[in-house]
Write a protein that holds these residues in place. Structure first.
Motif, short mmCIF file in Angstrom:
data_model
loop_
_atom_site.label_atom_id
_atom_site.label_comp_id
_atom_site.label_asym_id
_atom_site.label_seq_id
_atom_site.Cartn_x
_atom_site.Cartn_y
_atom_site.Cartn_z
N MET A 56 0.89 -1.16 0.00
CA MET A 56 0.00 0.00 0.00
C MET A 56 0.92 1.21 0.00
O MET A 56 1.46 1.59 1.04
CB MET A 56 -0.91 -0.05 1.22
CG MET A 56 -1.90 -1.22 1.11
SD MET A 56 -2.79 -1.58 2.65
CE MET A 56 -1.49 -2.42 3.56
N ILE A 81 -7.04 9.43 -6.26
CA ILE A 81 -6.63 8.78 -5.01
C ILE A 81 -7.41 9.21 -3.78
O ILE A 81 -7.44 8.50 -2.78
CB ILE A 81 -5.10 8.97 -4.80
CG1 ILE A 81 -4.52 7.86 -3.93
CG2 ILE A 81 -4.79 10.34 -4.23
CD1 ILE A 81 -4.50 6.52 -4.58
N VAL A 94 -8.40 3.68 -3.78
CA VAL A 94 -7.22 2.83 -3.87
C VAL A 94 -7.01 2.58 -5.36
O VAL A 94 -7.99 2.32 -6.07
CB VAL A 94 -7.47 1.48 -3.17
CG1 VAL A 94 -6.41 0.45 -3.54
CG2 VAL A 94 -7.57 1.65 -1.66
N VAL A 95 -5.78 2.68 -5.84
CA VAL A 95 -5.49 2.29 -7.22
C VAL A 95 -4.63 1.03 -7.18
O VAL A 95 -3.48 1.07 -6.74
CB VAL A 95 -4.76 3.40 -8.00
CG1 VAL A 95 -4.48 2.96 -9.43
CG2 VAL A 95 -5.60 4.68 -8.01
N ASN A 107 -0.13 -1.57 -4.79
CA ASN A 107 -1.29 -0.69 -4.75
C ASN A 107 -0.88 0.71 -4.30
O ASN A 107 0.04 0.87 -3.50
CB ASN A 107 -2.30 -1.23 -3.71
CG ASN A 107 -2.73 -2.64 -4.02
OD1 ASN A 107 -3.53 -2.86 -4.92
ND2 ASN A 107 -2.18 -3.61 -3.29
N VAL A 159 -2.21 4.08 -2.31
CA VAL A 159 -3.23 4.53 -1.35
C VAL A 159 -3.04 6.01 -1.01
O VAL A 159 -2.02 6.60 -1.35
CB VAL A 159 -3.20 3.69 -0.05
CG1 VAL A 159 -3.62 2.25 -0.32
CG2 VAL A 159 -1.83 3.75 0.61
N ALA A 160 -4.00 6.56 -0.31
CA ALA A 160 -4.01 8.00 0.00
C ALA A 160 -3.14 8.33 1.21
O ALA A 160 -3.62 8.75 2.26
CB ALA A 160 -5.45 8.46 0.21
N VAL A 161 -1.86 8.13 1.05
CA VAL A 161 -0.86 8.40 2.09
C VAL A 161 0.21 9.27 1.44
O VAL A 161 0.53 9.06 0.27
CB VAL A 161 -0.26 7.06 2.59
CG1 VAL A 161 1.01 7.29 3.40
CG2 VAL A 161 -1.28 6.27 3.40
#
Lengths: 356, 356, 356, 356
Positions: free
Chosen positions: B178, B194, B198-199, B237, B239-241
């Motif tokens: 992630m 995003i 999740v992409v 993947n 993720v929004a981080v």
């Protein structure tokens, strides 16, 4: 056709709200009774409920009075069909009471999913397991019973797995999830824990996924379910998504299959006649060719939130195949699953009759 | 001690900015030369750079003029130590030019990582592979060479794997990532892709992880690297981080190990004398007992962003063990890794001398 | 009724996609022609477009071939009704060409909004301004013309203001916005700029809001628009929301009004007969009593994304009243606004006839 | 110099954790006593506290036992300096008890901020108000007293306002906030409420901002505070940011000022000799020329989280000037503010002496 009266246990929670939303326009069922904890009982639904869905609270339900969550309190008003969206501990206590009062308890809780004589069912996957309910003692005594649907992370997975199990057999699989916050209810996940973050842990989730997959893909022997022997290893994570669980899967099949054979297994998977069941999606498994899909933001509502979207089928260096799947965790993974279970029970004549 | 003059190629990008940030107070190196694409050359760094770090742009560097990215343009001002943060295609063209001009090119690009005579190194893992650079033809001709560090998703992983490989051997592993958006640079990932999403796809990332792990954990034979034969299967993947790649790992060891043995392998992993290397963390692998850690928001800066945090060691139903790891993708996973490589080269006397 | 052929300029962008989505089931209009920049022309829409909406790309449109964006290239296939979703600079060049070719150009661009003889219209607010188009020179020459809708941040605001202006007059107002990223198109706002962040700046946005409100609430004199003299002060911010602009407003009225009078002004605001216009919401301004609404996640789709939701009416210590409003920036604030403009033009007989 | 023993009330909450973090390396103060609610008392701090900061919990404090939150329970171990991070209702009950026990209660709660004889202080703004504490009855009886710092949204604002008030006088102002979730504590804001969303409401926040600004910028008359008469109108919003409140301000000055005069007022604002106070920032107000700053992600830690960053000074069409400011809500806006208050009290000799 007259709509049958149904009730909702745990009506004010995240899943309870989805029941209200889904049933509002349901052709067969009508919400006639709502119950929640003592804190809410006696208030109107509008007062008792912090509505968190992006459609308005249905006007009619908003004005209904939330009832205490016992069959006794309901008396003669108790519907024979109860959708239950209770926390596990409370479900363990209350659901048997409603079954004993003669109700079909269509439960989303984990309390009795693994109980031997309780069906754990996704209609497209193992509808035949519903017959298990005939083994429940309470059934003979009162006519009531408990039927359950799986955990929100297991349900999308078994939809994608079933066509593969049918054709090729499953030897083992690895699944790593990225799960939406709505799965934890409300207030649920604090924003300080998830904004710009990932939490690589959801209590009991990996255990539930691993054991529920076995029961769901198991064989009904006439009196019990013989679980699938495949080894399942789950890693469960929480991510900053509102709705939609994304899952990365690697799988080993018993019989080798080509890419086309796997795709064909998914494409031809039409286990239910959708026209017969209002909540059944036309296509329970949708395969997308886009290289970077499925994605929660774009695909979560496929099939009115009842389809699982699968993508990125590619070889695995370790097992046979890898893919990604996405499914809506509070529709397909919770309230919608229960409503579809009720529809199948209705068609099969297993719903208790209302008193004359 | 006088600080040695160093240069940065690709100085205005996300990783280039991290080089500027890290080197500003470095005891051994001093940024003396910055280069970027034609669009930026000739401007001051302040004008050319959309600074995206949460510490201020260093005043001294802000006023430096960005140079064209060729050795010829630099002439006599060209430092012999070049940190390179270029896109792959540009790296493929430019890095050999700088090596041919006699520079140690300490590269973060993927362009030459898998080239047989180019060291792909994480000092705590395979510092001995640095000797490969002596095989480079350009080394004999000019004294220059290229050294690389791994992909940001591979580097945290191999830190956690190395102690296990040393003691028990690795047979196979799954890893599901992630990954933070900073790994894609700037502008990089569009927010529409995003936010709340999740992409499940990062171009070439799974391939890079799989092959780089093999080379990094491979054995240096004196003239080449014999890659580790373990099977590695990666799911990558986005993720929004902002910063910090989280990775879920399942692993099969060659020699069975107990939980305590695995923990002990990590705890005792102190491959470098941290006092000798300014950027080396005291503890390259930190194990946390918290049930829900590591998390990017809380743990990404462990060891000044140079430690990998590992948690949730538990049995895997399919392989032997499961765990979660986290590492900072633009510090440990990019600029910090390159700076540490340069420090090791400095200590070993392999950095080219400046002209007298 | 036969649907009229329409075209879309800038069809592959964020607003262009909304046009495709909205028009797919439109009872009066049918997408017959799509154009985009040279990069896209010649490809099918499916190939050319990075579709970012959460409903599937309509099958029929997916297979249409994207055309070059000039009237000449279209030849006889050019529809007389063109929805334009172009960047300002390109709109400035292309829209007049399509008007000169006899098309009604229903534009979402800012290029000509403030041009004296170009209607800037929200039908519920100033539908009478549409008559301005008769003053356009091109109208006499070719029968074509340009009509515009406002900036996405102005449109929700003027819907809430119009009932107050009508009844009480507006002296001055402050507005501070929190705008969604979809307003910046795709790729638009980089995720590194907005995840866990606020950007307190959107280029030209404050200027546009301030001047467009004046024209929209101005008086049509028969040949020109006399702008509202109220002072408007805007603060515009970008936040981590996909769709939905939230705006905090403080307002001073010319004639004092009680809370009930303000609420009544909004509640009774039914300027259009919704039954006559497929895209007109039943209630263009919805007031909510909830203490913490409107919120983008819960309210953005009110009225199919065409209603403005207003809440938190309370006294202002500095001006008269404070409130919060929310409106969907790519539906009400862009594509939906243009489609509604076209519907009003259709009803009023001002759309050019197709060649016989 | 020996560090003085201090205690923390409400030590396990979000602000309590910041106290622990800030005090760990404080040159003058040492955490000697921690208290929290009954649920936590008796546990070690490590057990009792869900640590949510991105630096590790200090080892020494982790092993301290959390005490019951009454002076009686502390007995002789009670430090004379108490930092209080309690919810309002509990603060109202407990803080007077600690003052009566002879403690200087340095409070972050809103309970007594507006009480006439309780100083509400930001040292750079109104340090002279600290003398108010001499009017507290409890002071004469026990030597103890209560001192407060403002709400997290007011503190950054008054830092930016003070230099303007000093030079030009403030007539009125409008402020619209976008506040971070950490301001609501833990668990605080549910993720379902804020992911991809804005909540345009924070209970009592607008009222607090409006009244606290008046007291903070008021004039100390020798025995009381004469509040500033300026009209303040606040709109308060919650956004998806972890730390850092962003505020849009429009202001009318009593004496007109040019842009340069306003900037000069900020630039020359050096009210405290930073060398004398460990927590005082070198520059309490930092003006940035960047067109799109301040931003929480990039600027929140300016001045170790103790500076307010101001940007985008531009004319207001309605009042005189508009600008944006940002300040760290749990450092400058809470724990850091209280620690700085304690430092000023220490220098001025107003801290109670420990028993000999």
């Amino acid at each position: 056709m007259e709509r049958r009266r149904v009730g909702i246990l745990g009506a004010t929670g995240t899943v309870g709200q989805r029941f209200v939303q889904l049933l509002e326009r349901h052709p067969w069922f009508e919400v006639a009774w709502l119950a929640a904890s003592d804190r809410s009982a006696g208030k109107t639904y509008r007062e008792a409920c912090a509505w968190k869905l992006d459609t308005p609270m249905p006007q009619r339900v908003a004005e209904m009075v939330v009832q205490p969550n016992t069959p006794a309190a309901a008396g003669g008003a108790l519907p024979k069909i109860i959708f239950a969206a209770l926390d596990t501990d409370i479900a363990r206590e209350l659901e048997p009471q409603f079954a004993a009062a003669g109700c079909a308890v269509i439960s989303n809780s984990s309390a009795f999913r693994m109980t031997a004589d309780v069906p754990l069912v996704v209609p497209e996957v193992n509808g035949d397991h519903l017959s298990l309910l005939e083994s429940q003692e309470v059934r003979r005594a009162s006519g009531g019973y408990i039927v359950t649907n799986p955990n929100c992370s297991a349900i999308g997975l078994v939809l994608a797995l079933k066509p593969l199990e049918q054709r090729f057999g499953i030897e083992s699989l690895f699944v790593s999830t990225m799960q939406a916050v709505s799965g934890a209810g409300y207030p649920g996940v604090p924003s300080l824990d998830i904004l710009g973050n990932v939490v690589p842990f959801i209590r009991n989730e990996e255990e539930k996924m691993q054991e529920e997959v076995g029961k769901l893909l198991g064989r009904y022997t006439g009196s019990a379910v013989d679980p699938l022997s495949a080894k399942v290893s789950a890693h469960c994570n929480r991510v900053a998504v509102i709705d939609g669980h994304t899952e990365c899967v690697s799988i080993k099949l018993k019989t080798p299959a080509t890419r086309d054979e796997v795709l064909e297994a998914w494409r031809s998977f039409r286990p239910l006649d959708g026209k017969q069941f209002p909540s059944a999606p036309d296509t329970p498994v949708i395969y997308t060719d886009a290289p970077d899909r499925p994605q929660p933001r774009l695909d979560v509502n496929a099939g009115n939130g009842m389809s699982t979207t699968v993508g990125r089928l590619r070889p695995c260096t370790l097992l046979d195949w890898k893919f990604v799947l996405l499914s809506h965790n509070t529709l397909r993974g919770a309230a919608g699953a229960a409503v579809l279970n009720a529809e199948v029970l209705a068609r099969s004549g297993k719903l208790p009759k209302d008193a004359a």
